[in-house]
Design a protein around this motif. Structure first.
Motif, PDB file in Angstrom:
ATOM      1  N   MET A 117      67.961  19.978  29.951  1.00 17.87           N
ATOM      2  CA  MET A 117      66.587  19.771  29.527  1.00 17.87           C
ATOM      3  C   MET A 117      65.685  20.895  30.040  1.00 17.87           C
ATOM      4  SD  MET A 117      63.950  16.712  30.523  1.00 17.87           S
ATOM      5  CE  MET A 117      63.687  17.472  32.118  1.00 17.87           C
ATOM      6  N   LEU A 118      65.894  21.274  31.314  1.00 13.39           N
ATOM      7  CA  LEU A 118      65.071  22.345  31.897  1.00 13.39           C
ATOM      8  C   LEU A 118      65.311  23.668  31.170  1.00 13.39           C
ATOM      9  CD1 LEU A 118      65.471  21.528  35.706  1.00 13.39           C
ATOM     10  CD2 LEU A 118      63.474  21.106  34.273  1.00 13.39           C
ATOM     11  N   ILE A 119      66.560  23.902  30.778  1.00 14.51           N
ATOM     12  CA  ILE A 119      66.880  25.131  30.052  1.00 14.51           C
ATOM     13  C   ILE A 119      66.253  25.106  28.665  1.00 14.51           C
ATOM     14  CG2 ILE A 119      68.760  26.494  29.050  1.00 14.51           C
ATOM     15  CD1 ILE A 119      70.520  25.529  31.377  1.00 14.51           C
ATOM     16  N   PHE A 159      63.600  24.903  40.928  1.00 13.65           N
ATOM     17  CA  PHE A 159      64.319  23.774  40.359  1.00 13.65           C
ATOM     18  C   PHE A 159      65.768  23.853  40.836  1.00 13.65           C
ATOM     19  CE2 PHE A 159      60.900  24.134  37.209  1.00 13.65           C
ATOM     20  CZ  PHE A 159      60.522  22.799  37.068  1.00 13.65           C
ATOM     21  N   ILE A 160      66.358  22.702  41.116  1.00 10.75           N
ATOM     22  CA  ILE A 160      67.764  22.668  41.517  1.00 10.75           C
ATOM     23  C   ILE A 160      68.628  22.779  40.269  1.00 10.75           C
ATOM     24  CG2 ILE A 160      69.593  21.305  42.602  1.00 10.75           C
ATOM     25  CD1 ILE A 160      67.509  20.069  44.414  1.00 10.75           C
ATOM     26  N   VAL A 161      69.314  23.900  40.129  1.00 13.79           N
ATOM     27  CA  VAL A 161      70.154  24.150  38.953  1.00 13.79           C
ATOM     28  C   VAL A 161      71.577  23.636  39.193  1.00 13.79           C
ATOM     29  CG1 VAL A 161      71.017  25.924  37.372  1.00 13.79           C
ATOM     30  CG2 VAL A 161      68.748  26.156  38.400  1.00 13.79           C
ATOM     31  N   GLY A 162      72.061  23.776  40.419  1.00 10.53           N
ATOM     32  CA  GLY A 162      73.409  23.326  40.740  1.00 10.53           C
ATOM     33  C   GLY A 162      73.510  22.920  42.192  1.00 10.53           C
ATOM     34  N   HIS A 172      64.004  15.448  42.623  1.00 15.48           N
ATOM     35  CA  HIS A 172      63.286  16.682  42.953  1.00 15.48           C
ATOM     36  C   HIS A 172      62.848  17.411  41.684  1.00 15.48           C
ATOM     37  CE1 HIS A 172      62.336  20.524  44.917  1.00 15.48           C
ATOM     38  NE2 HIS A 172      63.015  21.081  43.927  1.00 15.48           N
ATOM     39  N   ASN A 173      63.761  17.531  40.730  1.00 16.40           N
ATOM     40  CA  ASN A 173      63.439  18.268  39.503  1.00 16.40           C
ATOM     41  C   ASN A 173      62.371  17.563  38.674  1.00 16.40           C
ATOM     42  OD1 ASN A 173      65.220  20.295  40.136  1.00 16.40           O
ATOM     43  ND2 ASN A 173      66.858  19.562  38.805  1.00 16.40           N
ATOM     44  N   LYS A 202      58.870  19.160  37.816  1.00 13.85           N
ATOM     45  CA  LYS A 202      58.448  19.294  36.412  1.00 13.85           C
ATOM     46  C   LYS A 202      57.077  18.659  36.203  1.00 13.85           C
ATOM     47  CE  LYS A 202      59.930  18.217  31.673  1.00 13.85           C
ATOM     48  NZ  LYS A 202      58.653  17.598  31.284  1.00 13.85           N
ATOM     49  N   ALA A 203      56.861  17.483  36.810  1.00  5.96           N
ATOM     50  CA  ALA A 203      55.560  16.821  36.688  1.00  5.96           C
ATOM     51  C   ALA A 203      54.453  17.678  37.288  1.00  5.96           C
ATOM     52  CB  ALA A 203      55.613  15.461  37.377  1.00  5.96           C
ATOM     53  N   ALA A 204      54.749  18.308  38.441  1.00  3.83           N
ATOM     54  CA  ALA A 204      53.750  19.167  39.085  1.00  3.83           C
ATOM     55  C   ALA A 204      53.412  20.372  38.221  1.00  3.83           C
ATOM     56  CB  ALA A 204      54.269  19.625  40.447  1.00  3.83           C
ATOM     57  N   VAL A 205      54.438  20.953  37.582  1.00  6.47           N
ATOM     58  CA  VAL A 205      54.207  22.098  36.699  1.00  6.47           C
ATOM     59  C   VAL A 205      53.369  21.685  35.493  1.00  6.47           C
ATOM     60  CG1 VAL A 205      55.330  23.767  35.172  1.00  6.47           C
ATOM     61  CG2 VAL A 205      56.293  23.306  37.432  1.00  6.47           C
TER      62      VAL A 205
END
Length: 406
Positions: A1-3, A170-173, A380-381, A385-388
């Motif tokens: 989703m982030l991507i 963002f935590i990707v992995g 965390h993500n 995302k909400a903060a962004v």
């Protein structure tokens, strides 16, 4: 989703590790060295007892697939299965010789003491799986040095090594490991990331804890830029290091003759080549050089303490990888990413440990711990995302309130 929504592009992947305490008793631990020593001592007692029975009874016990005890040599090892077969054999003999007190005593000793202890040691050795320790209340947890006490002196606690990779905070992995060090965690972590996402980020940025020949080779094989420091990267910039004549990095190298030239212009010639293999099967080839002209050298005491002259063991591949790392890290992009790394990953660890107060796992066992980290990463993500989104909406409202034309 982030991507898909453009929050991350898998361009720069910032990797680092942190130790999280396991949900285990801090004082009930098992050390591999102790278990190995106890088992060796027990094996000696078992063999002494069996030899004593042989000597007293004046006959050989055919317990080891037709081999006599004497033929097995001094380093004989008895498994629990063999010891159980031994007891069965002795009990059969005891039925024929019920008055044999020494045999009766031996059977009782093996059955009530030696066999349970040997079973316990073998079970413990099967739990280690390449580790040096484990906790009795969480067998997957390994004892590691932490720095969370107020003296920062490194307490020994049952922990897991959490490896996290981020982009734009963002935590990707993520991956959870049982090894205290970060060096051997990179390739398993990136393999897992590749399995989850179907590809790897273009550039990997990591600190000196990951700077090994095997890791550099892994990134080269996968055609990824390695902005990865090695253990002496910062020390090489110091005046003390540059003036140290014992460092091979401060010597010159004659490619045509394959010789290193020391600070006193004396040559170290090639002697032989050795190969080392890591736990994962990666082979490290080292070339060994020796100076045959160290006698009478005025710089010898500063260069070596060896009585036979200076010798060095060099991995040509590692030297080349280190030079590549220097070129990348000292470039404009490398400097920028190195500064960004401290902001990227450390802020994420700060959120996890301080803001979320996550310093100790709630569950036990590697599979459950991994799920726990996954849920924490999702949280965390989503918060990030909400903060962004809030920041973007505020920026838009500010632009409408105070347009640039005004």
């Amino acid at each position: 989703m982030l991507i898909e929504e453009g929050y991350i592009q898998l361009e720069n992947y910032f990797l680092d590790g942190t130790k999280i305490e396991a949900n285990a008793n801090r004082y009930t631990f098992v050390w591999k060295k102790n278990v190995d020593r106890y088992k060796t001592n027990l094996q000696t007692k078992i063999q002494d007892l069996l030899d004593e029975i042989d000597e007293v009874e004046k006959e050989e016990m055919n317990l080891y697939q037709g081999n006599d005890l004497e033929e097995l040599g001094e380093n004989r090892q008895v498994s629990t299965k063999q010891l159980d077969e031994t007891i069965s054999y002795l009990e059969q003999r005891l039925e024929k010789e019920p008055e044999n007190k020494s045999l009766k005593k031996a059977v009782k000793k093996i059955r009530s003491d030696y066999l349970p202890r040997l079973e316990r040691y073998e079970d413990q050795q099967s739990v280690f799986q390449g580790r040096n320790s484990f906790s009795k209340t969480d067998h997957d947890a390994t004892f590691m040095r932490t720095k969370d006490d107020h003296y920062q002196n490194g307490q020994l606690k049952p922990c897991y090594n959490l490896q996290v990779g981020t982009e734009n905070q963002f935590i990707v992995g993520y991956s959870v490991h049982q090894r205290p060090g970060d060096t051997k965690c990179m390739s398993p972590h990136l393999d897992q990331l590749n399995s989850n996402l179907g590809k790897l980020p273009k550039s990997i940025i990591a600190d000196a804890g990951y700077g090994s020949e095997e890791n550099y080779a892994y990134l080269e094989t996968n055609a990824r830029k390695a902005y990865v420091k090695f253990n002496t990267f910062h020390r090489e910039q110091s005046k003390k290091w540059k003036n140290d004549i014992s460092k091979v990095e401060n010597w010159s190298y004659d490619e045509q003759k394959d010789e290193f030239i020391c600070a006193n212009n004396r040559r170290l010639t090639f002697q032989y080549e050795t190969t080392e293999e890591t736990e994962t099967g990666y082979e490290i080839t080292k070339r060994n050089y020796k100076c045959s002209d160290c006698d009478g050298c005025p710089l010898r005491e500063q260069c070596t303490k060896s009585a036979t002259g200076r010798t060095v063991s060099i991995s040509p591949k590692l030297l080349a990888y280190k030079q590549q790392a220097r070129d990348l890290l000292w470039g404009e992009e490398g400097r920028k990413l190195s500064i960004q790394r401290s902001v990227e990953i450390e802020s994420v660890f700060g959120h996890l440990k301080e803001n979320r107060a996550f310093r100790r796992f709630l569950l036990r066992g590697l599979p459950k711990v991994s799920v726990e980290v996954g849920l924490l990463s999702l949280a965390h993500n989503l918060i990030k995302k909400a903060a962004v989104c809030v920041r973007q909406s505020l920026d838009k409202s500010m632009d409408k309130t105070f347009p640039l034309s005004a």
